[in-house]
Scaffold this motif. Structure first.
Motif, PDB file in Angstrom:
ATOM      1  N   HIS A 926       0.793  -0.996  -0.120  1.00 53.61           N
ATOM      2  CA  HIS A 926       0.049   0.017  -0.220  1.00 53.61           C
ATOM      3  C   HIS A 926       1.025   1.213  -0.020  1.00 53.61           C
ATOM      4  CE1 HIS A 926      -2.729   3.068   1.406  1.00 53.61           C
ATOM      5  NE2 HIS A 926      -1.906   3.266   2.365  1.00 53.61           N
ATOM      6  N   ALA A 927       2.003   1.350   0.741  1.00 53.57           N
ATOM      7  CA  ALA A 927       2.634   2.407   0.781  1.00 53.57           C
ATOM      8  C   ALA A 927       3.482   2.572  -0.495  1.00 53.57           C
ATOM      9  CB  ALA A 927       3.943   2.196   1.969  1.00 53.57           C
ATOM     10  N   VAL A 928       3.841   1.699  -0.983  1.00 56.45           N
ATOM     11  CA  VAL A 928       4.440   1.852  -2.505  1.00 56.45           C
ATOM     12  C   VAL A 928       3.708   2.565  -3.481  1.00 56.45           C
ATOM     13  CG1 VAL A 928       5.832   0.913  -4.300  1.00 56.45           C
ATOM     14  CG2 VAL A 928       6.090   0.018  -2.019  1.00 56.45           C
ATOM     15  N   VAL A 929       2.328   1.674  -3.350  1.00 56.27           N
ATOM     16  CA  VAL A 929       1.353   2.098  -4.351  1.00 56.27           C
ATOM     17  C   VAL A 929       1.014   3.511  -4.220  1.00 56.27           C
ATOM     18  CG1 VAL A 929      -1.147   1.907  -4.747  1.00 56.27           C
ATOM     19  CG2 VAL A 929       0.237  -0.012  -4.537  1.00 56.27           C
ATOM     20  N   VAL A 930       0.977   4.200  -2.961  1.00 59.72           N
ATOM     21  CA  VAL A 930       0.480   5.457  -2.616  1.00 59.72           C
ATOM     22  C   VAL A 930       1.628   6.476  -3.358  1.00 59.72           C
ATOM     23  CG1 VAL A 930       0.231   7.274  -1.081  1.00 59.72           C
ATOM     24  CG2 VAL A 930      -0.778   5.187  -0.688  1.00 59.72           C
ATOM     25  N   GLU A 931       3.026   6.068  -3.004  1.00 58.67           N
ATOM     26  CA  GLU A 931       4.128   6.737  -3.344  1.00 58.67           C
ATOM     27  C   GLU A 931       4.361   6.717  -4.961  1.00 58.67           C
ATOM     28  OE1 GLU A 931       9.086   6.524  -3.336  1.00 58.67           O
ATOM     29  OE2 GLU A 931       7.748   5.385  -2.047  1.00 58.67           O
ATOM     30  N   VAL A 932       3.892   5.778  -5.733  1.00 53.54           N
ATOM     31  CA  VAL A 932       3.819   5.563  -7.199  1.00 53.54           C
ATOM     32  C   VAL A 932       2.661   6.351  -7.806  1.00 53.54           C
ATOM     33  CG1 VAL A 932       3.392   3.979  -9.169  1.00 53.54           C
ATOM     34  CG2 VAL A 932       5.090   3.458  -7.237  1.00 53.54           C
ATOM     35  N   SER A 933       1.527   6.228  -7.192  1.00 53.14           N
ATOM     36  CA  SER A 933       0.527   6.859  -7.715  1.00 53.14           C
ATOM     37  C   SER A 933       0.617   8.681  -7.759  1.00 53.14           C
ATOM     38  CB  SER A 933      -0.700   6.698  -7.031  1.00 53.14           C
ATOM     39  OG  SER A 933      -0.857   6.891  -5.667  1.00 53.14           O
ATOM     40  N   GLU A 934       1.284   8.787  -6.660  1.00 53.92           N
ATOM     41  CA  GLU A 934       1.481  10.361  -6.492  1.00 53.92           C
ATOM     42  C   GLU A 934       2.682  10.975  -7.697  1.00 53.92           C
ATOM     43  OE1 GLU A 934       3.093  10.679  -2.594  1.00 53.92           O
ATOM     44  OE2 GLU A 934       1.117  10.889  -1.440  1.00 53.92           O
ATOM     45  N   GLN A 935       3.375  10.046  -8.159  1.00 60.89           N
ATOM     46  CA  GLN A 935       4.259  10.596  -9.182  1.00 60.89           C
ATOM     47  C   GLN A 935       3.834  10.270 -10.562  1.00 60.89           C
ATOM     48  OE1 GLN A 935       8.402   9.055  -8.434  1.00 60.89           O
ATOM     49  NE2 GLN A 935       7.550   8.062  -6.853  1.00 60.89           N
ATOM     50  N   LEU A 936       2.537   9.929 -10.698  1.00 59.37           N
ATOM     51  CA  LEU A 936       2.166   9.605 -12.085  1.00 59.37           C
ATOM     52  C   LEU A 936       1.196  10.599 -12.415  1.00 59.37           C
ATOM     53  CD1 LEU A 936       1.503   5.776 -11.909  1.00 59.37           C
ATOM     54  CD2 LEU A 936       3.288   6.809 -13.014  1.00 59.37           C
ATOM     55  N   SER A 937       1.074  10.778 -13.806  1.00 58.34           N
ATOM     56  CA  SER A 937      -0.003  11.862 -14.290  1.00 58.34           C
ATOM     57  C   SER A 937      -0.601  11.256 -15.489  1.00 58.34           C
ATOM     58  CB  SER A 937       0.669  13.071 -14.564  1.00 58.34           C
ATOM     59  OG  SER A 937       1.411  13.092 -15.610  1.00 58.34           O
ATOM     60  N   ALA A 938      -1.506  12.026 -16.183  1.00 58.58           N
ATOM     61  CA  ALA A 938      -2.211  11.556 -17.316  1.00 58.58           C
ATOM     62  C   ALA A 938      -1.243  11.916 -18.516  1.00 58.58           C
ATOM     63  CB  ALA A 938      -3.310  12.656 -17.664  1.00 58.58           C
ATOM     64  N   THR A 939      -0.218  12.403 -18.127  1.00 56.86           N
ATOM     65  CA  THR A 939       0.971  12.458 -19.529  1.00 56.86           C
ATOM     66  C   THR A 939       2.045  11.652 -19.306  1.00 56.86           C
ATOM     67  OG1 THR A 939       2.261  14.440 -18.489  1.00 56.86           O
ATOM     68  CG2 THR A 939       0.316  14.990 -20.170  1.00 56.86           C
ATOM     69  N   THR A 940       1.978  10.955 -18.284  1.00 64.66           N
ATOM     70  CA  THR A 940       3.285   9.759 -18.039  1.00 64.66           C
ATOM     71  C   THR A 940       3.443   8.831 -19.041  1.00 64.66           C
ATOM     72  OG1 THR A 940       2.945   9.907 -15.624  1.00 64.66           O
ATOM     73  CG2 THR A 940       4.099   8.079 -16.418  1.00 64.66           C
ATOM     74  N   THR A 941       4.684   8.802 -19.651  1.00 64.63           N
ATOM     75  CA  THR A 941       4.997   8.088 -20.659  1.00 64.63           C
ATOM     76  C   THR A 941       5.313   6.529 -20.263  1.00 64.63           C
ATOM     77  OG1 THR A 941       7.348   8.580 -20.754  1.00 64.63           O
ATOM     78  CG2 THR A 941       5.961   9.807 -22.010  1.00 64.63           C
ATOM     79  N   LEU A 942       5.385   5.858 -21.080  1.00 68.61           N
ATOM     80  CA  LEU A 942       5.779   4.112 -20.871  1.00 68.61           C
ATOM     81  C   LEU A 942       7.124   4.130 -20.047  1.00 68.61           C
ATOM     82  CD1 LEU A 942       5.396   1.242 -20.485  1.00 68.61           C
ATOM     83  CD2 LEU A 942       6.351   0.960 -22.999  1.00 68.61           C
ATOM     84  N   ALA A 943       7.924   4.839 -20.697  1.00 63.68           N
ATOM     85  CA  ALA A 943       9.502   4.891 -20.153  1.00 63.68           C
ATOM     86  C   ALA A 943       9.427   5.707 -18.621  1.00 63.68           C
ATOM     87  CB  ALA A 943      10.427   5.718 -20.909  1.00 63.68           C
ATOM     88  N   GLU A 944       8.673   6.662 -18.548  1.00 67.08           N
ATOM     89  CA  GLU A 944       8.566   7.195 -16.998  1.00 67.08           C
ATOM     90  C   GLU A 944       7.891   6.240 -16.113  1.00 67.08           C
ATOM     91  OE1 GLU A 944       8.342  11.748 -18.370  1.00 67.08           O
ATOM     92  OE2 GLU A 944       6.463  10.590 -18.170  1.00 67.08           O
ATOM     93  N   PHE A 945       6.657   5.433 -16.728  1.00 68.74           N
ATOM     94  CA  PHE A 945       6.078   4.551 -15.816  1.00 68.74           C
ATOM     95  C   PHE A 945       6.964   3.500 -15.409  1.00 68.74           C
ATOM     96  CE2 PHE A 945       3.493   0.678 -15.142  1.00 68.74           C
ATOM     97  CZ  PHE A 945       2.615   1.188 -14.255  1.00 68.74           C
ATOM     98  N   ILE A 946       7.609   2.933 -16.282  1.00 68.86           N
ATOM     99  CA  ILE A 946       8.761   1.721 -16.027  1.00 68.86           C
ATOM    100  C   ILE A 946       9.500   2.009 -14.770  1.00 68.86           C
ATOM    101  CG2 ILE A 946      10.437   0.300 -16.710  1.00 68.86           C
ATOM    102  CD1 ILE A 946       9.051   0.349 -19.536  1.00 68.86           C
ATOM    103  N   THR A 947       9.961   3.526 -15.056  1.00 72.48           N
ATOM    104  CA  THR A 947      11.046   3.785 -13.916  1.00 72.48           C
ATOM    105  C   THR A 947      10.239   4.237 -12.540  1.00 72.48           C
ATOM    106  OG1 THR A 947      12.483   5.128 -15.493  1.00 72.48           O
ATOM    107  CG2 THR A 947      12.764   5.828 -13.250  1.00 72.48           C
ATOM    108  N   ILE A 948       8.950   4.586 -12.729  1.00 73.62           N
ATOM    109  CA  ILE A 948       8.227   5.120 -11.383  1.00 73.62           C
ATOM    110  C   ILE A 948       7.747   3.576 -10.910  1.00 73.62           C
ATOM    111  CG2 ILE A 948       6.340   6.210 -10.445  1.00 73.62           C
ATOM    112  CD1 ILE A 948       6.720   8.437 -12.741  1.00 73.62           C
ATOM    113  N   ALA A 949       7.298   2.825 -11.627  1.00 74.83           N
ATOM    114  CA  ALA A 949       6.492   1.613 -11.198  1.00 74.83           C
ATOM    115  C   ALA A 949       7.387   0.424 -10.778  1.00 74.83           C
ATOM    116  CB  ALA A 949       5.428   1.379 -11.977  1.00 74.83           C
TER     117      ALA A 949
END
Length: 996
Positions: A926-949
């Motif tokens: 849960h803690a990691v999910v919250v941290e990841v979700s705060e860094q994502l946005s509607a414009t997040t690219t796949l490359a960014e998502f891979i790094t963030i997630a």
């Protein structure tokens, strides 16, 4: 002109009458009601119906109000003269008969380049169509040559051959004059002296002075009278009134009084009346007992005896044809080879390499080293199980006796075979191999009978249907004649070479060396060799005047010309330099589309030269002169239209769009242009265009599509947009506006140039979004292969533009459709939510197809399709995905996302009560999910998502190892499923992970 004397027009008409009378035709008279072509005369339109024979020739003054030019244009007349010939049934050699008629007119067919060029004819008003050719004399169309397939909506049996001579054109070529007025009609009398006054006055009437309301009343009166006469079962007078309808419609059309809706309605009305006339005429002739008799079917050909061969030999099989369309020449080479290969493979006949070649008049198949016969073969026929075939004492049962008797052996001669561990009795049969002639005669007959092209026709052969008539078969096995019988055709040992050769039909001694044999007779069988000859000689001719031929840019044209000739003879021609004042695209369109000429370019643009490709030996000076005359006439037409258009401002031309209906439920082209302008303004705002670009979009939107009302575009529809730019610049519009007006039409198809300016891209998108939204709104979706409005092309254009235009990145498919939907609704047509979704999916499918056509892996394409509302974003994601597909860290992320998805029921909401999570593994996740979700946005690219997630991988794996997701406590179970649903929801923003 190589002839003993130059005929007057009167001489020519008399010569044609004499010639065709001598070939069994009777001569009838022109009809006494205006007709647009000799085809409409009842001597053609009604007489081609039914089974009665009919051979006729007649002169027909053909009235076409839309071709009125006040007598000023050298080649366009409101009334021109045709000579019409109908041969029913097809005599078997109509092309040769036709060429004989040209000789009768004084045309030296050996000196001139006479060609049969594909022309697929149709008359919607008459419910008639046929396949055939335009006949060219040194590049000039002089005749339409058609095998009628249908008339009045009725399939024709027997098929009639229609030959329609354009008399003025032929006589202008024979007399060497450049204007119809200068034709010598009779000794001492010119055409202009006889018809010049009426040509001017009738042009005035058709174009300027015909009373529109009175003419409309005449149309309605004639239509009503035709209906009444049909009810009285009087097809002849009913048809007269159908012709009156047709003529009055043409007058209204010339006056610009016919909208697209009215055109469709009138065509439908005339077509319906003509169908009724045709049906009633056929019924009446049958009631009268077919007074002219009934055409007998051609007798079938038969093979009486097969030859014997003892050694391996080369098979030569040639299918001889009347001129194929150029596209069919290309496809038939492979199609025939691909048909023959499995047929041979289905035999036991040994053979070597199969090769195929095609020209407009022949399809050639050669098979090397064909064995003289098939080897004998043993075939085991399985019978009943042994336990059922013999009793305990070994006595054959009835089953064994019946099986043995069926195969002509004694029960004790039955052998044994084991199948799936079970023993059966069997009979071993020896099948004697067939001889090669027996195998090939049957097999090649099947091949010919199965031949099909995209468009097929019938002629006087009861069981054959193909692109054009098959006239001869050549079959040799080595030097042994091989009989092949197909319908009424029986193969022989002769082929046909150039029709103008001293011996047009020659004996072929052997299958070996056949291509060289043809070459000695001036036939180049290999398309690759014909193409090389064209490119090489054309380049040399262009260099002789300091120019070049763009062989890469003209590749499609060169391919077409390659398949229009059997022996290419490139000829350099020229035209007056004053025509270079016309826009280059006009000049090249005329050369390419109308004449199949290659243009010659210098360092600074077009040179006043062209290259025509004649077929075979000819008088090159004579053919050059003829082609130059044809091009001069074409350019005079274009110059006439160009000058007329320049007299009108773009705004005035734009006003003419009100006369052009786009679709009867969607208003005029002017309404469509207004919608495009308003949609473009919305999209320009969405894209965040600069003020200057938005001003360009606004002004170009005010003029959008104006050139569709210009005479040049009416004549050359492919120049839409191109002419808008030319006219706009000359009217003082800015280069930016002129460019945008051109780019609104781009791309015209797959691989075409795209808009390079942002205003042009926005206008082009608006054009296509309007087309899709408006037509989906009225249910005009493409069905099967039918796509009359080019919606597939429009959808592909939307996708291609969005993928290639960074400035349009903010414009999504849905945004474009919604903007277009609003404008369609403002004009009174509703686009439902279902139709919007359907149109959206239609565009997405075109995007998917583009990716697959570019060889992207199917599963990766499916993974990015959810992002296709913004194709450029989906492209970036696909590129990143292709880089990461073998990456171990990415594979681990895919695995945990998929693992989460598999356990979460469909429809689970991505929410949960974190307070319900008590175990350490789920709290950590849960803690990691919250941290990841705060860094994502509607414009997040796949490359960014891979790094963030990436940090999710370990806690998800731990969660599954240590936590029972489907807990007994419903609230705890819901929290855990909601946690996993949240993870899949976050991931779904960038990819369809299920596809991976």
């Amino acid at each position: 002109m190589t002839q003993t004397s130059t005929p007057t027009m009167q001489d020519a008409l008399l010569a044609l009458q004499r010639y065709w009378t001598g070939r069994g035709c009777m001569i009838t008279q022109p009809f006494n009601t205006e007709v647009g072509a000799g085809t409409a005369n009842p001597a053609t339109m009604l007489r081609v119906l039914g089974p009665e024979p009919w051979h006729v020739g007649y002169v027909e003054p053909s009235v076409r109000p839309d071709d009125a030019r006040y007598g000023e244009n050298p080649n366009r007349l409101q009334t021109h003269t045709q000579f019409q010939v109908i041969l029913k049934p097809d005599p078997g050699d109509p092309q040769e008969l036709y060429l004989g008629s040209l000789e009768a007119l004084g045309v030296d067919t050996a000196a001139h380049d006479i060609r049969f060029v594909e022309d697929n004819w149709a008359s919607p008003a008459l419910g008639a169509w046929g396949l055939g050719w335009e006949v060219w004399l040194d590049g000039l169309e002089i005749t339409q040559f058609t095998y009628f397939q249908q008339a009045g909506g009725q399939v024709l049996d027997p098929v009639s051959v229609e030959i329609t001579y354009g008399i003025e054109r032929i006589i202008m070529a024979l007399q060497g004059v450049g204007h119809f007025k200068d034709i010598q009609y009779a000794d001492g009398v010119s055409y202009g002296e006889i018809f010049g006054q009426s040509e001017y006055e009738m042009s005035r009437y058709y174009l300027d002075d015909a009373d529109i309301e009175a003419t409309q009343r005449m149309f309605d009166t004639s239509a009503a009278e035709a209906e009444r006469l049909l009810d009285l079962r009087l097809p002849s007078p009913a048809y007269v009134h159908v012709l009156k309808c047709s003529h009055t419609f043409n007058v209204l059309d010339a006056r610009g009084a016919i909208s697209t809706t009215e055109r469709a309605k009138a065509f439908g009305q005339m077509r319906s009346l003509t169908r009724r006339v045709a049906q009633l005429w056929a019924e009446r002739r049958e009631e009268l007992g077919h007074p002219l008799g009934v055409v007998e079917a051609s007798p079938p050909a038969t093979v009486t005896e097969l030859p014997r061969v003892s050694e391996p030999a080369t098979l030569l099989f040639e299918i001889g044809l009347e001129e194929l369309p150029h596209a069919d020449v290309s496809t038939m080479t492979g199609a025939v080879r691909d048909s023959l290969e499995p047929k041979l493979a289905g035999t036991r006949l040994a053979h070597g390499e199969i090769t195929a070649h095609a020209t407009p008049r022949r399809i050639i198949v050669q098979v090397a080293d064909v064995a003289p016969a098939e080897p004998d073969a043993e075939r085991t026929v399985r019978g009943p199980r042994t336990s059922a075939a013999f009793g305990e004492d070994g006595t054959p049962t009835k089953a064994a006796q019946g099986f043995a008797g069926k195969h002509g052996v004694a029960p004790e001669e039955l052998s044994r075979v084991e199948v799936d561990g079970v023993e059966h009795v069997a009979v071993v049969r020896t099948e004697q191999g067939r001889t090669a002639p027996a195998v090939l005669s049957e097999l090649l007959a099947e091949l010919v009978g199965e031949l099909r092209a995209d468009k097929n026709m019938r002629w006087r052969d009861p069981k054959l249907s193909f692109s054009r008539p098959i006239r001869w078969l050549l079959a040799l096995l080595g030097d042994t004649p091989l009989p092949v019988a197909v319908s009424s055709l029986l193969s022989g040992t002769t082929t046909r070479v150039h029709r103008t050769a001293p011996e047009p039909e020659v004996v072929v001694p052997s299958a070996d060396g056949y291509l060289k044999f043809l070459a000695r007779h001036g036939i180049v069988a290999s398309a690759a060799e014909r193409r090389r000859a064209i490119v090489s000689t054309a380049s040399e001719l262009a260099a002789s005047v300091g120019g070049t031929v763009d062989t890469a840019g003209e590749a499609a044209l060169i391919d077409e010309v390659t398949n229009l000739v059997e022996s290419p003879t490139p000829i350099l021609g020229g035209f007056a330099g004053r025509y270079l004042e016309l826009p280059e695209q006009v000049l090249t369109t005329v050369m390419r589309k109308h004449q199949r000429y290659l243009s010659v370019r210098g360092e600074d643009g077009l040179l006043p030269h062209f290259i025509a490709v004649a077929n075979g030996d000819c008088d090159t000076d004579l053919v050059r002169e003829g082609n130059e005359s044809v091009l001069r006439a074409r350019y005079e037409d274009a110059a006439f239209f160009w000058r007329a258009d320049l007299q009108r401002k773009p705004e005035e031309l734009r006003g003419g769009l009100h006369k052009l209906t786009f679709e009867e439920r969607l208003g005029s082209m002017a309404d469509r242009a207004e919608r495009i302008a308003r949609v473009a303004a919305v999209l320009g705002g969405t894209a965040g265009l600069s003020d200057a670009d938005r001003a360009t979009v606004a002004r170009a939107g005010e003029l959008a599509k104006f050139d569709l009302a210009s005479q040049v575009v009416v004549e050359f529809s492919g120049l839409a947009g191109t002419m808008a730019r030319e006219y706009a610049l000359r009217a003082g519009e800015t280069p930016a506006v002129a460019t945008a007006l051109a780019e609104v039409e781009q791309p015209r198809g797959a691989g075409d140039a795209l808009p390079v300016t942002n205003p042009g891209a926005v206008l082009a998108l608006a054009d296509r979004f309007d087309l899709l939204a408006s037509l989906f709104a009225v249910g005009a979706n493409p069905t099967g292969s039918s796509d009359p409005f080019g919606l597939r092309r429009a959808a592909g254009g939307v996708v291609t533009i969005l993928r290639a235009t960074p400035a349009a990145g903010a414009i999504t498919l849905r945004a474009g459709l919604e903007a277009a939907r609003a404008e369609v609704a403002a004009q009174g047509t509703t686009l439902s939510d279902e139709a919007v979704a359907e149109a959206h999916d239609f565009i997405v499918r075109r995007y998917e197809q583009q990716l697959l056509d570019a060889d992207h892996e199917h599963r990766l394409v499916q993974a990015v399709l959810p992002l296709s509302d913004a194709p450029a974003t989906a492209d970036l994601t696909l590129a990143e995905l292709e880089k990461r597909v073998d990456d171990e860290d990415f594979a681990a992320l895919v695995a945990v996302v998929q693992r989460a998805r598999r356990i979460v029921p469909e429809g689970t909401a991505p929410t949960y009560d974190a307070e319900k999570l008590t175990e350490r593994a789920e709290r950590d996740l849960h803690a990691v999910v919250v941290e990841v979700s705060e860094q994502l946005s509607a414009t997040t690219t796949l490359a960014e998502f891979i790094t963030i997630a990436g940090p999710l991988v370990a806690p998800i794996n731990t969660f599954f190892d240590e936590v029972m997701v489907m807990a007994d406590d419903p609230e705890l179970r819901a929290a855990r499923l909601g946690l996993l649903a949240t993870i899949t929801h976050l991931a779904d923003r960038v990819l369809d992970w299920r596809a991976l």
